[in-house]
Design an enzyme around this catalytic site. Structure first.
Site, mmCIF file in Angstrom:
data_model
loop_
_atom_site.group_PDB
_atom_site.id
_atom_site.type_symbol
_atom_site.label_atom_id
_atom_site.label_comp_id
_atom_site.label_asym_id
_atom_site.label_seq_id
_atom_site.Cartn_x
_atom_site.Cartn_y
_atom_site.Cartn_z
ATOM 1 N N GLU A 181 -34.359 39.583 -76.975
ATOM 2 C CA GLU A 181 -34.009 37.969 -76.683
ATOM 3 C C GLU A 181 -35.527 37.908 -76.780
ATOM 4 O OE1 GLU A 181 -34.787 35.679 -72.442
ATOM 5 O OE2 GLU A 181 -34.856 37.847 -71.937
ATOM 6 N N ASP A 193 -31.782 32.596 -74.423
ATOM 7 C CA ASP A 193 -32.103 32.143 -73.224
ATOM 8 C C ASP A 193 -32.739 30.336 -73.478
ATOM 9 O OD1 ASP A 193 -34.270 30.986 -71.584
ATOM 10 O OD2 ASP A 193 -33.973 33.055 -70.695
ATOM 11 N N GLU A 225 -30.937 32.496 -65.151
ATOM 12 C CA GLU A 225 -31.805 33.593 -65.101
ATOM 13 C C GLU A 225 -33.243 31.857 -64.938
ATOM 14 O OE1 GLU A 225 -34.216 37.270 -67.020
ATOM 15 O OE2 GLU A 225 -34.966 34.940 -68.369
ATOM 16 N N GLN A 284 -28.483 32.459 -71.633
ATOM 17 C CA GLN A 284 -29.161 32.289 -70.319
ATOM 18 C C GLN A 284 -29.598 30.705 -70.032
ATOM 19 O OE1 GLN A 284 -32.362 35.854 -70.465
ATOM 20 N NE2 GLN A 284 -30.532 36.981 -69.316
#
Length: 253
Positions: free
Chosen positions: A136, A171, A233, A197
């Site tokens: 990530e 993300d 998240e 995310q």
């Protein structure tokens, strides 16, 4: 036909005022489709964790390796052995709860030695399992000094390692901060994305508070072929349960 978006509760961010197993129960009570963990599961009694997951019926999208003070250590020079051991412990948990993916955190590092070690550690990890191994990119604003900063760097690493089960954790908050337009960045790496995310930008609270426009993004991700859960998240702006009204905005897109 109305699209059905599935959401995964990230226990590293949501219901942090409760013990880990109670966060899983809360996710089920709140109607989430799945859960995903940071590294909490490695400290839990395996039988207790399995019992809660069986009782709630929630699948596990993924979990992190040990995070520690440096947010992982896969790229930290001299820590390759520890990184491998951390992965094997996380893999044991992942296998016991049938987690779909394991996130290998790079840690705080820089330079050629870190880059070489990171690739070797990731190659080792991918060789231990058929499960997805995630990396990530984390923006500098939230984690200065973290080795993996943006999706283009991640894409280069995937190409170098050459393992089919190595994928990008995309993300949206970090991508927006580091790379600008989310869809443009996604288009560059979409074949390599293993999990998405979501959170708002710039405050990283509930999706829909400010940018980005998820009523546009979620259908676009689906149109591009992504069908897995969207990992939630984010940092709740208040009580986690009270803030979950944001999901209703995206139920009938």
């Amino acid at each position: 036909m109305t699209e059905r978006f599935r959401f995964s509760a990230n226990t590293g961010f949501l219901w942090k005022d409760r013990p880990f197993l109670d966060r899983i129960r809360a996710a089920a009570a709140a109607g989430f489709d799945a859960v995903e963990f940071h590294d909490e599961a490695q400290s839990e009694t395996p039988a207790d964790l399995k019992t809660v997951l069986e009782d709630t019926g929630l699948p596990v999208c993924g979990l992190n390796v040990r995070m520690g003070a440096t947010a992982g250590c896969a790229a930290v020079p001299g820590e390759a052995q520890r990184a491998g051991d951390d992965f094997l412990k996380a893999l044991e948990v992942a296998e016991s709860v049938d987690a779909g993916a394991i996130h290998v955190l790079a840690g705080h590092a820089e330079g050629p030695e870190a880059a070489e070690q990171y690739r070797k550690v990731l190659d080792f990890c991918c060789g231990q399992t058929d499960r997805t191994v995630l990396i990530e990119p984390i923006c500098l604003a939230k984690m200065p000094g973290y080795f993996l900063k943006d999706v283009d760097q991640a894409s280069e690493i995937l190409a170098d390692v050459g393992r089919p089960n190595l994928k990008i954790m995309f993300d949206c908050f970090h991508v927006r901060e580091e790379s600008g337009d989310i869809l443009t960045a996604f288009e560059r790496v979409r074949a390599a994305v293993g999990h998405i995310q979501i959170a708002s930008w710039p405050d990283r609270s509930e999706p829909g508070n400010g940018e980005p426009d998820y009523s546009r993004l979620l259908p676009a991700f689906h149109a591009a072929g992504y069908r897995s859960c969207f990992g939630c998240e984010y940092v709740p702006s208040g009580d986690t349960d009270a803030g979950l009204v944001w999901r209703e905005r995206y139920r009938g897109i």
